[in-house]
Design a protein around this motif. Structure first.
Motif, PDB file in Angstrom:
ATOM      1  N   HIS A  34     -22.811   2.920  21.207  1.00 30.72           N
ATOM      2  CA  HIS A  34     -22.863   3.769  20.027  1.00 30.72           C
ATOM      3  C   HIS A  34     -21.440   4.181  19.616  1.00 30.72           C
ATOM      4  N   ALA A  35     -20.639   4.571  20.605  1.00 32.00           N
ATOM      5  CA  ALA A  35     -19.265   4.983  20.311  1.00 32.00           C
ATOM      6  C   ALA A  35     -18.445   3.810  19.767  1.00 32.00           C
ATOM      7  N   LEU A  36     -18.432   2.720  20.503  1.00 38.77           N
ATOM      8  CA  LEU A  36     -17.472   1.650  20.205  1.00 38.77           C
ATOM      9  C   LEU A  36     -17.965   0.648  19.166  1.00 38.77           C
ATOM     10  N   ALA A  37     -19.240   0.279  19.247  1.00 35.30           N
ATOM     11  CA  ALA A  37     -19.733  -0.733  18.308  1.00 35.30           C
ATOM     12  C   ALA A  37     -20.157  -0.108  16.984  1.00 35.30           C
ATOM     13  N   ILE A  38     -20.823   1.064  17.035  1.00 39.04           N
ATOM     14  CA  ILE A  38     -21.378   1.648  15.810  1.00 39.04           C
ATOM     15  C   ILE A  38     -20.365   2.574  15.133  1.00 39.04           C
ATOM     16  N   GLN A  39     -19.822   3.531  15.884  1.00 37.90           N
ATOM     17  CA  GLN A  39     -18.931   4.506  15.251  1.00 37.90           C
ATOM     18  C   GLN A  39     -17.521   3.943  15.054  1.00 37.90           C
ATOM     19  N   ALA A  40     -16.996   3.273  16.070  1.00 39.67           N
ATOM     20  CA  ALA A  40     -15.633   2.747  15.945  1.00 39.67           C
ATOM     21  C   ALA A  40     -15.618   1.440  15.155  1.00 39.67           C
ATOM     22  N   GLN A  41     -16.730   0.727  15.163  1.00 41.33           N
ATOM     23  CA  GLN A  41     -16.740  -0.626  14.597  1.00 41.33           C
ATOM     24  C   GLN A  41     -15.486  -1.366  15.047  1.00 41.33           C
ATOM     25  N   LEU A  42     -15.412  -1.466  16.351  1.00 40.20           N
ATOM     26  CA  LEU A  42     -14.260  -2.065  17.024  1.00 40.20           C
ATOM     27  C   LEU A  42     -13.936  -3.453  16.483  1.00 40.20           C
ATOM     28  N   LYS A  43     -12.640  -3.797  16.569  1.00 41.37           N
ATOM     29  CA  LYS A  43     -12.245  -5.161  16.218  1.00 41.37           C
ATOM     30  C   LYS A  43     -11.116  -5.616  17.130  1.00 41.37           C
ATOM     31  N   PRO A  44     -10.955  -6.934  17.269  1.00 43.68           N
ATOM     32  CA  PRO A  44      -9.876  -7.435  18.116  1.00 43.68           C
ATOM     33  C   PRO A  44      -8.542  -6.878  17.639  1.00 43.68           C
ATOM     34  N   GLY A  45      -7.716  -6.450  18.570  1.00 45.25           N
ATOM     35  CA  GLY A  45      -6.435  -5.848  18.228  1.00 45.25           C
ATOM     36  C   GLY A  45      -6.461  -4.336  18.396  1.00 45.25           C
ATOM     37  N   ASP A  46      -7.661  -3.725  18.381  1.00 49.07           N
ATOM     38  CA  ASP A  46      -7.755  -2.293  18.667  1.00 49.07           C
ATOM     39  C   ASP A  46      -7.521  -2.038  20.154  1.00 49.07           C
ATOM     40  N   THR A  47      -7.144  -0.808  20.461  1.00 50.73           N
ATOM     41  CA  THR A  47      -6.955  -0.415  21.853  1.00 50.73           C
ATOM     42  C   THR A  47      -7.876   0.755  22.187  1.00 50.73           C
ATOM     43  N   VAL A  48      -8.553   0.665  23.335  1.00 45.93           N
ATOM     44  CA  VAL A  48      -9.505   1.682  23.771  1.00 45.93           C
ATOM     45  C   VAL A  48      -9.048   2.250  25.105  1.00 45.93           C
ATOM     46  N   LEU A  49      -9.034   3.592  25.188  1.00 46.28           N
ATOM     47  CA  LEU A  49      -8.713   4.244  26.455  1.00 46.28           C
ATOM     48  C   LEU A  49     -10.004   4.736  27.111  1.00 46.28           C
ATOM     49  N   LEU A  50     -10.185   4.354  28.376  1.00 42.22           N
ATOM     50  CA  LEU A  50     -11.380   4.732  29.135  1.00 42.22           C
ATOM     51  C   LEU A  50     -10.961   5.581  30.319  1.00 42.22           C
ATOM     52  N   GLN A  51     -11.751   6.626  30.601  1.00 43.61           N
ATOM     53  CA  GLN A  51     -11.381   7.600  31.638  1.00 43.61           C
ATOM     54  C   GLN A  51     -12.293   7.463  32.843  1.00 43.61           C
ATOM     55  N   GLY A  52     -11.726   7.034  33.945  1.00 42.96           N
ATOM     56  CA  GLY A  52     -12.511   6.915  35.161  1.00 42.96           C
ATOM     57  C   GLY A  52     -13.367   5.666  35.156  1.00 42.96           C
ATOM     58  N   THR A  53     -14.133   5.499  36.222  1.00 42.85           N
ATOM     59  CA  THR A  53     -14.881   4.253  36.402  1.00 42.85           C
ATOM     60  C   THR A  53     -16.376   4.516  36.546  1.00 42.85           C
TER      61      THR A  53
END
Lengths: 338, 338, 338, 338
Positions: free
Chosen positions: A151-170
């Motif tokens: 929901h965050a990355l595909a729907i709201q961010a509408q991510l595309k190649p070249g974008d950078t995503v920061l993820l916290q923890g595993t």
């Protein structure tokens, strides 16, 4: 049938296995023999009584994420049939379209009975057929953590190649976020206190890793790793808004996930003051719809990606599974097999 | 030519009129004889030295919003000609497309010279032809406050009839927000401490008004006026984030405007904790592009709407105009005629 | 300097090398020593006189896609400096934001002079810095074909993992489309009359291939390969609209590219009649903006993907390069080295 | 109960009133006493046998648009209660989110039984509560024509003030389109063969009118009325694609509505060839979801707009109502009262 219920007052001790009647279904529902469930941090927080839903009625069946076998269908069911393998959506009434309070009034294992039972019953609109390539254990990983990240990355961010995503923890959301970011051809930076976990994240495609024990100022480090620009998107699960605002690019977005975290700090308030001139967006994410769950299954299935299961427990080891979650030493998802 | 400059240290006293050379233009620029400027709260805050831009070089020509007559065009200019009436965009380098730090590195009358001068020079991409229906005074109102409201409501909210917008106070951004909301067929709720101003807002189309001196808990009042749901969108210019989060609908957005306001409170931080389960969005807005300015002119022109001018001053009354802004007793925009 | 010009009447014979003055630059322009250009089908069609632009003035310098070295910058240039390696956008005036007729009034090597010359001059807004990872030859591939495919799939389709894209043939747009689809984690189906080319496409990531000489009804085959659903997106470069409407999913989109193709057939008209009940979209694509070109470079650079060069010619072999384009036996892009 | 059914072979004569059992409801359904229905051109075309749905089973109850009173609710219904006034969505299974073939497999009064009966039964997800401000007759106007226009203009076009919309004729979709365009502050141009109807359209807010009998080349006239630019959006209900492509702005969209029209012409195919260089979009529209219907009701209710009823008939005058539709002399909607 056997089922766990969380009794009053909520505590790990009041998390008890019992014998209950199997659920009956109405005309549009399907009955599911649960084969596997997965845990989310929310389950741990609820079991400890750290928070509750408005209108919560104890005892209730906990946990939200399940996959199982359809054993019966109502008279008006047309899309699901006996023998189908299905997973259940976190919000049984959010089928499609944008968020609304009405659609999210019930969340499984919180404001209504969940899935930690041998049999559960849900509307056909609330379940998704599981692609053949996933086991029940794998399928049970997707609903809460996977849909949240999607929901965050595909729907709201509408991510595309070249974008950078920061993820916290595993944890669950972050590892799904990592996999989704890489599926979109985006760059992924991930943090952890463990070099061993960072190594595993690398093998899943992480482009950059930050050990936040070695480098406590991971926000500044993120800027360095992005030529001073910051990450386009931050999936904020750590409750570190002030830092996340420092790590995010001007014009970028922070996805706020998980209201169960500790108190937001006064620093958060102060750092928000500069948001306007950097045109940042803070977008809260509250899991998602059945349609998002279906799309996520399809995206992973077609690209031959599996969710990451950190550890699997038996049905009689649910408390151990919860404690393992509480220790925070997992990587990816914790699963209970039935 | 005559021009005002703000000298070091920034203060109302160091806001001085002087004689300067007229600007020369490069091949892609146009020279504009300024006919009117409008004030924004930012101008008052800058004049008082309450904040400054990184890399600020004093003295500089203040103010960002101007309209005037083109008196000369560079050799490579193709879209603007001598005799055109134009308005200047707040960000001379944000012509089109999404926000970037690069495009917003210069903001007029802040991080670079502004428009409080008899002549100014800008790239043809930084100016917009003014429709015949607007006077210079009216045209000078649009760039900062108007584009900010348009960016929030037309671009980010993509407003539609049936939506509800909450506007705070009766300053430039809020009155533009009111007019834009009504143009879109949305419901507008507006607050003020003055019943007289609320009456004027009603005559501009406000559907509901709240006197926040009579009803200090305007957030709860907003919920009541919206059948308990809250406003779909809040244009946050008051620095009251915690209240705005209380006033906004689940799933709704708050547009954060104006970094110059007072410190965000710890309440803001705390109230943010619940944002995830209500799926709220906080979207910071930092004015906008030349294309947005052109679209805003078109929207007002075609619907026969004029910007609201609260008071007009002469070129030698600029300090009085600033003090009038500081008093906060205006309704809509304050304009200086040349 | 040496440059080719296309003289009246347009024909391959009137495509002549000559000696001309080097271009002079205005204050916002940069002068570029061209190092490589790439060919598009449009260049072949123009060289043969198959179409012309309104207001075309012969002779003109042909070709639109170039990369080179900046040797001089105008007095008002701030973002580009001497020594930068840059590529030129197809539309020198479409810098950012949505399409407009105004922004696309000039297209290089068509309605204005192009790039087949030792030196060219363009506004700094019309050029993009080339990432270090690309050679000049590679960089020259992106502007027309690459941006067209990016505009269709990244901007208009907002592709996501799990989507399916149908690509027709192995020309420049289709191979860029294939690479972009795979970057997004989408499924790619590609057609060709050559099994050798289909093999190369497979090695670039194509999930399914269709030899349309062996299987003339590639539209029905596409449906079979997608469980009867059809492709979510068709990049239509073949002028086969009726077939593309048969191959596209209900709710899916067809991107119409290349007005230079043969006449649309009456079948196209008839098949359009059913579009409403399948909610299809036909979206014409006309290359794109400087910002899209920059994003495309970034996407390829960060993912270590190179554009596919089918064949390289020398500056004195331009006619041979055009004829090779006309033969249609290329795979990917045809490049001319200076 | 009394109901009309359309018998084989479809013809106006085989459109017969009969006595049938009242429908029974399943657990998630509501039973509705129909109070009013409205007609659409599709009903006339179906009644005449001009087209049929795949899998059509005769006889069936015709018509798709109804409003009525809930007289019974199933055991699992939670959002609707006895006594509610509701309208029924055209697609009983398209509740929310984007189009899919699955969601649109049933369309009322076409591929499944419709609403021309004293009682009907539908899922609670398929109905919308009618705001108090609308009579049953008014409420029955919205589902097919209203949602189609809303889907085109509010959802796909995301209309904004300053945009221009071209509407063809004065039937249900076009008059809803006119009202929606004006709600958004857009400019509306409308065509008709009758100056009397154009006068009524003006009184509803039309900014420009074209009598296409007096000015057969309405496409060129549209360009003239828009300073040579063309309309941003054309709501294409007339089956005149070639003309619509001439009337639409470069970069603009044509919404294709109504597959039941006459054959698309070869001119359509030819004119499509130029679409790429004008970046036009052809977007087919097939009514919409329950959520769109709810949003449309809200937009009209909050702005005090009523749907336009051209003529009202009694339950025993349904054939006359159809013939009136066939004559094409109506303005707005034709309604049948029960």
């Amino acid at each position: 049938m056997k089922a766990y219920k969380l009794h009053a007052p909520k505590s790990l001790d009041n998390f008890q296995l019992g014998d209950y009647d199997e659920p009956t279904i109405h005309d549009k529902q399907v009955k599911i023999q649960v084969k596997a469930v997965s845990l989310n941090y929310r389950d741990w927080a609820l079991a400890n009584g750290w928070f509750g839903y408005p209108g919560e009625k104890l005892p209730f069946i906990p946990f939200s994420d399940a996959a199982g076998l359809v054993t019966e269908v109502g008279a008006a069911v047309t899309k699901i049939k006996v023998g189908d393998r299905v997973a259940v959506n976190f919000f049984p009434e959010w089928h499609a379209g944008p968020f609304s309070l009405q659609k999210t009034r019930f969340s499984l294992g919180g404001s209504t009975d969940g899935v930690l039972a041998e049999y559960v019953a849900f509307d056909e609109e609330s379940v998704v057929k599981v692609p053949d390539s996933f086991s029940y254990e794998e399928a049970a990983c997707f609903p809460c953590a996977g849909v949240t990240a999607w929901h965050a990355l595909a729907i709201q961010a509408q991510l595309k190649p070249g974008d950078t995503v920061l993820l916290q923890g595993t944890g669950g959301v972050s590892i799904f976020g990592l996999q989704i970011a890489k599926l979109f051809g985006a760059q992924a930076i991930i943090t952890s206190s463990s070099n061993e976990k960072l190594g595993r994240a690398k093998s899943l495609g992480a482009d950059q890793t930050i050990n936040y024990q070695e480098i406590p100022d991971w926000a500044t480090k993120t800027r360095e790793l992005t030529q001073g620009e910051g990450a386009d998107y931050v999936v904020e699960v750590a409750g570190k808004l002030a830092d996340s605002l420092k790590a995010v690019k001007a014009g970028g977005s922070i996805f706020l996930i998980g209201a169960v975290g500790g108190p937001a700090s006064p620093d958060d308030a102060k750092s928000l003051q500069m948001a306007p001139i950097f045109m940042n967006r803070l977008q809260a994410i509250y899991v998602g719809s059945t349609e998002m769950l279906a799309d996520l299954f399809k995206a992973f299935d077609q690209n031959n990606i599996k969710p990451i299961i950190g550890k699997t427990f038996g049905f009689d080891e649910v408390k151990e599974a919860l404690q393992f979650m509480g220790n925070g030493s997992h990587f990816g998802k914790i699963v209970v097999q039935f």
